[in-house]
Design a protein around this motif. Structure first.
Motif, PDB file in Angstrom:
ATOM      1  N   GLU A 116       4.713 -16.301   4.809  1.00 50.34           N
ATOM      2  CA  GLU A 116       4.243 -17.383   5.673  1.00 50.34           C
ATOM      3  C   GLU A 116       4.393 -17.031   7.143  1.00 50.34           C
ATOM      4  O   GLU A 116       3.538 -17.366   7.960  1.00 50.34           O
ATOM      5  CB  GLU A 116       5.000 -18.665   5.359  1.00 50.34           C
ATOM      6  N   HIS A 117       5.484 -16.348   7.464  1.00 51.97           N
ATOM      7  CA  HIS A 117       5.721 -16.004   8.864  1.00 51.97           C
ATOM      8  C   HIS A 117       6.025 -14.509   9.047  1.00 51.97           C
ATOM      9  O   HIS A 117       6.545 -14.117  10.090  1.00 51.97           O
ATOM     10  CB  HIS A 117       6.890 -16.821   9.411  1.00 51.97           C
ATOM     11  N   MET A 118       5.704 -13.687   8.050  1.00 59.48           N
ATOM     12  CA  MET A 118       6.053 -12.274   8.155  1.00 59.48           C
ATOM     13  C   MET A 118       5.078 -11.428   7.337  1.00 59.48           C
ATOM     14  O   MET A 118       4.638 -11.826   6.270  1.00 59.48           O
ATOM     15  CB  MET A 118       7.485 -12.036   7.666  1.00 59.48           C
ATOM     16  N   LEU A 119       4.753 -10.257   7.893  1.00 57.20           N
ATOM     17  CA  LEU A 119       3.992  -9.254   7.173  1.00 57.20           C
ATOM     18  C   LEU A 119       4.904  -8.066   6.896  1.00 57.20           C
ATOM     19  O   LEU A 119       5.757  -7.721   7.712  1.00 57.20           O
ATOM     20  CB  LEU A 119       2.797  -8.777   8.001  1.00 57.20           C
ATOM     21  N   VAL A 120       4.702  -7.430   5.750  1.00 59.92           N
ATOM     22  CA  VAL A 120       5.472  -6.240   5.387  1.00 59.92           C
ATOM     23  C   VAL A 120       4.488  -5.123   5.063  1.00 59.92           C
ATOM     24  O   VAL A 120       3.508  -5.333   4.344  1.00 59.92           O
ATOM     25  CB  VAL A 120       6.380  -6.498   4.173  1.00 59.92           C
ATOM     26  N   GLY A 121       4.746  -3.943   5.596  1.00 59.01           N
ATOM     27  CA  GLY A 121       3.874  -2.809   5.331  1.00 59.01           C
ATOM     28  C   GLY A 121       4.608  -1.509   5.565  1.00 59.01           C
ATOM     29  O   GLY A 121       5.840  -1.470   5.633  1.00 59.01           O
ATOM     30  N   ALA A 122       3.843  -0.435   5.675  1.00 64.46           N
ATOM     31  CA  ALA A 122       4.414   0.883   5.911  1.00 64.46           C
ATOM     32  C   ALA A 122       3.354   1.765   6.532  1.00 64.46           C
ATOM     33  O   ALA A 122       2.165   1.443   6.516  1.00 64.46           O
ATOM     34  CB  ALA A 122       4.930   1.491   4.605  1.00 64.46           C
ATOM     35  N   PHE A 123       3.798   2.893   7.068  1.00 66.86           N
ATOM     36  CA  PHE A 123       2.877   3.909   7.575  1.00 66.86           C
ATOM     37  C   PHE A 123       2.951   5.101   6.645  1.00 66.86           C
ATOM     38  O   PHE A 123       4.035   5.641   6.379  1.00 66.86           O
ATOM     39  CB  PHE A 123       3.258   4.322   8.996  1.00 66.86           C
ATOM     40  N   ASP A 124       1.789   5.534   6.134  1.00 65.96           N
ATOM     41  CA  ASP A 124       1.728   6.635   5.182  1.00 65.96           C
ATOM     42  C   ASP A 124       0.816   7.738   5.706  1.00 65.96           C
ATOM     43  O   ASP A 124      -0.285   7.465   6.199  1.00 65.96           O
ATOM     44  CB  ASP A 124       1.189   6.156   3.826  1.00 65.96           C
ATOM     45  N   LEU A 125       1.279   8.973   5.563  1.00 65.46           N
ATOM     46  CA  LEU A 125       0.499  10.135   5.989  1.00 65.46           C
ATOM     47  C   LEU A 125       0.492  11.152   4.851  1.00 65.46           C
ATOM     48  O   LEU A 125       1.552  11.642   4.446  1.00 65.46           O
ATOM     49  CB  LEU A 125       1.103  10.728   7.258  1.00 65.46           C
ATOM     50  N   SER A 126      -0.688  11.432   4.300  1.00 62.98           N
ATOM     51  CA  SER A 126      -0.821  12.424   3.223  1.00 62.98           C
ATOM     52  C   SER A 126      -0.665  13.820   3.809  1.00 62.98           C
ATOM     53  O   SER A 126      -1.323  14.173   4.793  1.00 62.98           O
ATOM     54  CB  SER A 126      -2.181  12.289   2.539  1.00 62.98           C
TER      55      SER A 126
END
Length: 288
Positions: free
Chosen positions: A166-176
């Motif tokens: 509701e008040h937060m996004l979760v993600g990541a940075f990925d590099l192949s």
């Protein structure tokens, strides 16, 4: 940011809009070709780039629950091209792409072209994630992108949002980085983010992580960004690991390998990861 993306109701609210071009094949015609994605990829990239757009992906092997096969391509249009329409209401930039695809699928199939709100929101959120963590992402791109090999250079590094709150996004940075030597047809991917520990339930943002089903020690990026100081981490996994709620992999002889680094300075972390990866993977390029 989570609320900003969710509240965007008009397409004009987005800098980029993702459009889907879909062809259904209810009769499963004999001319159906599962390699459409691979066969059309380079041309689609060139078409999109010449129009100021970005080709995203193709699905050429899936079916609806009814069993009807379909092919679908996604193209991302800047707001200006999204607004330029023909008399049918379709973006002018997609006309040549549609004409090209008509010649790639069996005769008699019609193409449906519609904007994809989910992927449009996904891109907007991921771009916000990249912007907020530019000081973390940029050092890793500068350090690792010159090392990519085996076709990995053709894969765009991505800051990807994969959980919404509701008040937060979760993600990541990925590099192949390269092909996984212990798992065929799989890339070794460097993931970068904040270090989090699930037992620290009295601290933010880990206090809300239970709702996001994350793997312990997985590098994560959050919006809004937690206040400093912070510890950053990078992780590379190879081979296969047991699935959740399992104590063994399906293959008895499977080897799983994980390497992880932490530091408070993203630039220092990126330099250390680069140095160690060149030692661990001697087939990587040695020069920029």
């Amino acid at each position: 940011m989570a609320q900003d993306v969710k509240r965007a109701k008009q397409w004009e609210d987005f800098d980029w809009v993702v459009w889907k071009l879909e062809v259904q094949d209810p009769s499963q015609l004999p001319a159906r070709t599962p390699d459409l994605g691979e066969r059309t990829q380079e041309t689609m990239k060139q078409f999109a780039a010449s129009l100021g757009c970005v080709y995203e992906l193709c699905v050429d092997y899936d079916s609806y629950d009814s069993g009807t096969p379909y092919y679908a391509w996604w193209v991302r249009l800047p707001a200006a091209e999204h607004a330029r329409r023909d008399k049918e209401g379709l973006p002018l930039a997609l006309a040549s792409i549609r004409e090209y695809l008509d010649g790639q699928v069996p005769d008699g199939l019609e193409c449906e072209i519609i904007p994809d709100r989910e992927l449009t929101c996904d891109h907007a959120a991921s771009e916000a994630l990249r912007t907020s963590y530019a000081d973390v992402i940029t050092p890793f791109e500068q350090a690792l992108m010159p090392l990519r090999t085996g076709g990995a250079a053709g894969l765009e590094p991505r800051a990807k949002v994969w959980r919404w709150g509701e008040h937060m996004l979760v993600g990541a940075f990925d590099l192949s980085l390269c092909h996984d030597p212990d798992r065929p047809h799989t890339w070794l991917v460097v993931s970068v983010g904040l270090w989090t520990e699930p037992q620290f339930l009295d601290r933010e943002p880990a206090a809300r992580l239970g709702n996001f089903d994350f793997t312990p020690h997985q590098p994560l990026l959050f919006l809004p960004r937690p206040p400093e100081p912070a510890t950053f981490t990078a992780r590379v996994t190879g081979g296969a690991f047991p699935h959740k709620s399992s104590s063994r992999t399906k293959a008895a002889d499977t080897i799983g390998v994980a390497h992880q680094w932490t530091a408070n300075d993203p630039a220092v972390l990126a330099a250390r990861v680069r140095r160690d990866l060149m030692t661990l993977l001697p087939h990587l390029p040695t020069e920029n």
